[in-house]
Design a protein around this motif. Sequence first.
Motif, PDB file in Angstrom:
ATOM      1  N   GLY A  81      30.375  58.962  -6.717  1.00 13.40           N
ATOM      2  CA  GLY A  81      31.373  58.141  -7.121  1.00 13.40           C
ATOM      3  C   GLY A  81      32.804  58.566  -6.780  1.00 13.40           C
ATOM      4  O   GLY A  81      33.729  57.633  -6.918  1.00 13.40           O
ATOM      5  N   VAL A  82      33.088  59.687  -6.347  1.00 12.27           N
ATOM      6  CA  VAL A  82      34.320  60.012  -5.777  1.00 12.27           C
ATOM      7  C   VAL A  82      34.649  59.790  -4.418  1.00 12.27           C
ATOM      8  O   VAL A  82      33.760  59.892  -3.582  1.00 12.27           O
ATOM      9  CB  VAL A  82      34.734  61.699  -6.166  1.00 12.27           C
ATOM     10  N   PRO A  83      35.846  59.026  -4.090  1.00 11.37           N
ATOM     11  CA  PRO A  83      36.249  58.652  -2.746  1.00 11.37           C
ATOM     12  C   PRO A  83      36.047  60.048  -1.887  1.00 11.37           C
ATOM     13  O   PRO A  83      36.602  60.814  -2.310  1.00 11.37           O
ATOM     14  CB  PRO A  83      37.099  57.834  -2.631  1.00 11.37           C
ATOM     15  N   LEU A  84      35.395  59.881  -0.613  1.00 10.62           N
ATOM     16  CA  LEU A  84      35.450  60.979   0.318  1.00 10.62           C
ATOM     17  C   LEU A  84      37.043  61.401   0.513  1.00 10.62           C
ATOM     18  O   LEU A  84      37.470  62.626   0.636  1.00 10.62           O
ATOM     19  CB  LEU A  84      34.764  60.695   1.621  1.00 10.62           C
ATOM     20  N   SER A  85      37.940  60.541   0.739  1.00  9.59           N
ATOM     21  CA  SER A  85      39.338  60.755   1.048  1.00  9.59           C
ATOM     22  C   SER A  85      39.972  61.619  -0.344  1.00  9.59           C
ATOM     23  O   SER A  85      40.831  62.428   0.012  1.00  9.59           O
ATOM     24  CB  SER A  85      40.153  59.568   1.022  1.00  9.59           C
ATOM     25  N   GLN A  86      39.459  61.318  -1.639  1.00 10.01           N
ATOM     26  CA  GLN A  86      39.902  62.190  -2.580  1.00 10.01           C
ATOM     27  C   GLN A  86      39.253  63.799  -2.483  1.00 10.01           C
ATOM     28  O   GLN A  86      40.170  64.678  -2.638  1.00 10.01           O
ATOM     29  CB  GLN A  86      39.471  61.416  -3.909  1.00 10.01           C
ATOM     30  N   VAL A  87      38.209  63.698  -2.213  1.00 14.22           N
ATOM     31  CA  VAL A  87      37.615  64.838  -2.037  1.00 14.22           C
ATOM     32  C   VAL A  87      38.288  65.912  -1.034  1.00 14.22           C
ATOM     33  O   VAL A  87      38.476  67.046  -0.962  1.00 14.22           O
ATOM     34  CB  VAL A  87      35.929  64.921  -1.440  1.00 14.22           C
ATOM     35  N   PHE A  88      38.564  65.112   0.330  1.00 13.04           N
ATOM     36  CA  PHE A  88      39.713  65.850   1.177  1.00 13.04           C
ATOM     37  C   PHE A  88      40.739  66.377   0.585  1.00 13.04           C
ATOM     38  O   PHE A  88      41.121  67.511   1.056  1.00 13.04           O
ATOM     39  CB  PHE A  88      39.563  64.811   2.534  1.00 13.04           C
ATOM     40  N   ARG A  89      41.429  65.729  -0.067  1.00 15.61           N
ATOM     41  CA  ARG A  89      42.745  65.844  -0.596  1.00 15.61           C
ATOM     42  C   ARG A  89      42.767  67.193  -1.426  1.00 15.61           C
ATOM     43  O   ARG A  89      43.361  67.908  -1.547  1.00 15.61           O
ATOM     44  CB  ARG A  89      43.220  64.740  -1.406  1.00 15.61           C
ATOM     45  N   ALA A 116      37.913  68.375   8.546  1.00 15.74           N
ATOM     46  CA  ALA A 116      37.101  67.241   9.064  1.00 15.74           C
ATOM     47  C   ALA A 116      35.835  67.367   8.153  1.00 15.74           C
ATOM     48  O   ALA A 116      35.818  68.302   7.532  1.00 15.74           O
ATOM     49  CB  ALA A 116      36.917  67.222  10.570  1.00 15.74           C
ATOM     50  N   GLY A 117      35.100  66.296   8.484  1.00 20.04           N
ATOM     51  CA  GLY A 117      33.919  66.401   7.545  1.00 20.04           C
ATOM     52  C   GLY A 117      33.397  64.907   7.499  1.00 20.04           C
ATOM     53  O   GLY A 117      33.838  64.215   8.311  1.00 20.04           O
ATOM     54  N   ALA A 118      32.572  64.724   6.621  1.00 20.07           N
ATOM     55  CA  ALA A 118      31.738  63.354   6.578  1.00 20.07           C
ATOM     56  C   ALA A 118      30.838  63.527   5.372  1.00 20.07           C
ATOM     57  O   ALA A 118      30.659  64.386   4.881  1.00 20.07           O
ATOM     58  CB  ALA A 118      30.750  63.404   7.731  1.00 20.07           C
ATOM     59  N   ALA A 119      30.386  62.304   4.809  1.00 24.14           N
ATOM     60  CA  ALA A 119      29.472  62.209   3.886  1.00 24.14           C
ATOM     61  C   ALA A 119      28.705  60.723   4.140  1.00 24.14           C
ATOM     62  O   ALA A 119      29.156  59.770   4.125  1.00 24.14           O
ATOM     63  CB  ALA A 119      30.166  61.895   2.668  1.00 24.14           C
ATOM     64  N   GLU A 120      27.580  60.800   4.645  1.00 21.45           N
ATOM     65  CA  GLU A 120      26.487  59.955   4.815  1.00 21.45           C
ATOM     66  C   GLU A 120      25.197  60.118   4.338  1.00 21.45           C
ATOM     67  O   GLU A 120      24.927  61.365   4.076  1.00 21.45           O
ATOM     68  CB  GLU A 120      26.694  59.665   6.462  1.00 21.45           C
ATOM     69  N   HIS A 121      24.331  59.016   4.508  1.00 19.09           N
ATOM     70  CA  HIS A 121      23.111  59.335   3.923  1.00 19.09           C
ATOM     71  C   HIS A 121      22.178  59.905   4.653  1.00 19.09           C
ATOM     72  O   HIS A 121      21.941  59.732   5.862  1.00 19.09           O
ATOM     73  CB  HIS A 121      22.566  57.801   3.627  1.00 19.09           C
ATOM     74  N   GLY A 122      21.595  61.280   4.250  1.00 13.46           N
ATOM     75  CA  GLY A 122      20.511  61.983   5.046  1.00 13.46           C
ATOM     76  C   GLY A 122      21.122  62.579   6.221  1.00 13.46           C
ATOM     77  O   GLY A 122      20.308  62.808   7.050  1.00 13.46           O
ATOM     78  N   GLY A 123      22.345  63.076   6.186  1.00 11.41           N
ATOM     79  CA  GLY A 123      23.118  63.500   7.580  1.00 11.41           C
ATOM     80  C   GLY A 123      24.281  62.811   7.859  1.00 11.41           C
ATOM     81  O   GLY A 123      24.711  61.719   7.121  1.00 11.41           O
ATOM     82  N   TYR A 124      24.923  62.984   9.181  1.00 19.44           N
ATOM     83  CA  TYR A 124      26.026  62.237   9.284  1.00 19.44           C
ATOM     84  C   TYR A 124      25.998  62.032  10.902  1.00 19.44           C
ATOM     85  O   TYR A 124      25.291  62.722  11.630  1.00 19.44           O
ATOM     86  CB  TYR A 124      27.525  63.078   8.821  1.00 19.44           C
ATOM     87  N   ALA A 125      26.732  61.363  11.191  1.00 18.94           N
ATOM     88  CA  ALA A 125      26.834  60.652  12.602  1.00 18.94           C
ATOM     89  C   ALA A 125      27.962  61.601  13.470  1.00 18.94           C
ATOM     90  O   ALA A 125      27.949  61.427  14.602  1.00 18.94           O
ATOM     91  CB  ALA A 125      27.006  59.083  12.898  1.00 18.94           C
ATOM     92  N   ILE A 127      34.023  64.703  13.485  1.00 14.94           N
ATOM     93  CA  ILE A 127      35.595  64.902  13.713  1.00 14.94           C
ATOM     94  C   ILE A 127      36.602  63.646  12.942  1.00 14.94           C
ATOM     95  O   ILE A 127      37.637  63.500  13.184  1.00 14.94           O
ATOM     96  CB  ILE A 127      35.919  64.795  15.206  1.00 14.94           C
ATOM     97  N   SER A 128      35.787  62.699  12.396  1.00 14.52           N
ATOM     98  CA  SER A 128      36.458  61.718  11.685  1.00 14.52           C
ATOM     99  C   SER A 128      37.324  62.084  10.616  1.00 14.52           C
ATOM    100  O   SER A 128      36.782  62.820   9.981  1.00 14.52           O
ATOM    101  CB  SER A 128      35.574  60.525  11.316  1.00 14.52           C
ATOM    102  N   PRO A 129      38.491  61.246  10.371  1.00 15.57           N
ATOM    103  CA  PRO A 129      39.037  61.287   9.014  1.00 15.57           C
ATOM    104  C   PRO A 129      38.258  60.714   7.922  1.00 15.57           C
ATOM    105  O   PRO A 129      37.282  60.008   8.250  1.00 15.57           O
ATOM    106  CB  PRO A 129      40.291  60.506   9.346  1.00 15.57           C
ATOM    107  N   ALA A 130      38.782  61.045   6.876  1.00 17.72           N
ATOM    108  CA  ALA A 130      37.923  60.424   5.444  1.00 17.72           C
ATOM    109  C   ALA A 130      38.197  59.140   5.413  1.00 17.72           C
ATOM    110  O   ALA A 130      39.259  58.772   5.289  1.00 17.72           O
ATOM    111  CB  ALA A 130      38.065  61.486   4.505  1.00 17.72           C
ATOM    112  N   SER A 131      37.019  58.510   5.070  1.00 18.41           N
ATOM    113  CA  SER A 131      37.093  57.201   4.370  1.00 18.41           C
ATOM    114  C   SER A 131      37.337  57.000   2.974  1.00 18.41           C
ATOM    115  O   SER A 131      37.219  58.082   2.417  1.00 18.41           O
ATOM    116  CB  SER A 131      36.020  56.341   4.850  1.00 18.41           C
TER     117      SER A 131
END
Lengths: 384, 384
Positions: free
Chosen positions: B188-196, B214-223, B226-230
Amino acid sequence: MPARGFPASEFQARVRAAQALMAEADLAALLLTTEPEIRYYTGFLTRFWESPTRPWFLVLPSSGDPIAVIPSIGAHLMGQSWVRDIRTWAAPDYMDDGIGLLADALCEVVPVDGRIGIADQMESHVRMPLASLRALERAVTDRPIVGDATITRRLRLIKSEAEIAKIAVAAGIGDRAFDRVSGIAKAGVPLSQVFRDFQRLCLEEGADWVPYLAGAAEHGGYADVISPASDAPLVAGDMLMLDTGLVWDGYFCDFDRNYSVGRPSAAVADGHARLVDATQAAFEIARPGKTIADLFHVMNDVVNPAGAEMEAGRLGHGLGMQLTEWPSIIPQDHTPLQAGMVLTLEPSVAVGEGRILVHEENIVVREDGAVYLSTPQTAQIRVI
Amino acid sequence: MPARGFPASEFQARVRAAQALMAEADLAALLLTTEPEIRYYTGFLTRFWESPTRPWFLVLPSSGDPIAVIPSIGAHLMGQSWVRDIRTWAAPDYMDDGIGLLADALCEVVPVDGRIGIADQMESHVRMPLASLRALERAVTDRPIVGDATITRRLRLIKSEAEIAKIAVAAGIGDRAFDRVSGIAKAGVPLSQVFRDFQRLCLEEGADWVPYLAGAAEHGGYADVISPASDAPLVAGDMLMLDTGLVWDGYFCDFDRNYSVGRPSAAVADGHARLVDATQAAFEIARPGKTIADLFHVMNDVVNPAGAEMEAGRLGHGLGMQLTEWPSIIPQDHTPLQAGMVLTLEPSVAVGEGRILVHEENIVVREDGAVYLSTPQTAQIRVI
């Protein structure tokens, strides 16, 4: 809040504008190598540039769309931009770190004797190893690599409404963080702790990240504005200054605030009032028809009536995708002000032997005058 | 906590070591232009490099002490270093932004036909406008500007005990921040909030600043890593990865941690266990007598037994004054391991179509084996 990112149409307009200037300058392609240059035309936004390992390239032909020549680790992110022609290599490659691929792309879009432009003037650098640049010059034989006629710099000087909106968001975050400084700074707190906590406030107020924080706390003014924080505790009589460049969606604000620990001396109070007067004087004349040098002189007449030049060398600068951008507010800069320029007004004043105060606001130039992006500080210094 | 800064003797030893290598390479001077190069020999530490406006120069003669040729705004801070010969100009100067002053300094210490070395190999760039470099080449006529024979890179590869202690402090801060992620991240927490919030945790735990996240949050692994948080909220089944490069006293740590939002799938759990196995396998062989390529192969055999090359191109790198430093852990790098090297071990593993996991630890190579600087992760993935 404005939307993150830009529509593809904005990038396309930037490319078409660059291509019009390339025709004027007789350039068959632009070669871009730095973070802001590549982001300006593509929207490629990542903090991965913090790693110096890999070079990244963008080729802008004289017509048609850009070609990204990048390490494969960036293919996924670049693939989400409007750029369709993405060529990758497995960097780092100790034998050929992208130069062969880049030379092929350039030779494809640049005819023999066609000139390839690369940023070469002030505030630029070429972000690739010098040996790679020299190898590239050999590989694109008969296609001379020359200056870019400041094309990207000239385009970036005028911000779009979408860019201005992002800078305004960043400035709003800075405003709110500065308003909370009395909650983190008081006599006895180490300056290093104030720096940490101020960055935390910027994040809490919505900054994506905080690439820049400088400042000082010294008795009756400060000697320097670029030092990292010491662990020395704040003491009554100190002037605390915090100067932040925080980022929202890739755009910076850049302004500072001064705080007096306890009651300010008359010299400090007077100095601060003069800084605010100087900033306001520049704000009032900032519109098309005036020049950057005019802004310098109107501020300098207030903070430095005797006419000696300021040591810092400039009283403000451009602002946007970088903490500091072209132009510099110095007497030698005769750039005409144009609507869409975003500037910092940053006068400094001497307040005693080896002691200065610096004040800074962010403005955007409009057709009918300037608008503050930061909430302008009043003459009365903040007391903590 | 170790003391901030270094004793002058450490900088003097670095300069003498460089001068010994200069004699071998027939170089009459080194010209340094980037933040880490200049800081390595002087201790000049400031976030002001975030501003691209001004060039900064350091000249290392073949004997004697360095000469700083810098904008006047840096004179006060450089004056607090061990460097005594500090020459300044009022930058930005649109007519001559330091090149005349720099050429004079070089001509003073370099005889005619003497060679001036400048970093030109991988992971380097020349931080000055290309037009300035070309003007400098003309101004120092008969003193060719050539490559620096990787002198500074070779010296920086081996860290002193004082440098290792600073990296260890940074890694400890990262450890403590990662241990608090369950307090800021959940479904439920937005990834951008986790980054902050994660950057805030790094600051609370003692980071001076957080140049990289940097980082990511995607289902079952990430693609992508180096992307910024959505702003997308975390969802059960996501793999959250956070990879930070935070700084203490000018030195980085660089490692990541993975978190499963809810119970991990078997593929994810197995992938993570293999990453930890791979890291541990490299850790166990990391000592003098082995090479960087050996580290690659021992990790690759675990995460990629079929032998296809990893897309990311490397499984770790050097670490210190920069987030990433020479060398790269790739099969082509045959650098012998030496005591004092600080490295990241950073294997990645495919865990499904277009999905990867990446794991990273920081180690220092000692005479009798490696020591972890980050607290090594166990095979079991953290669940939030």
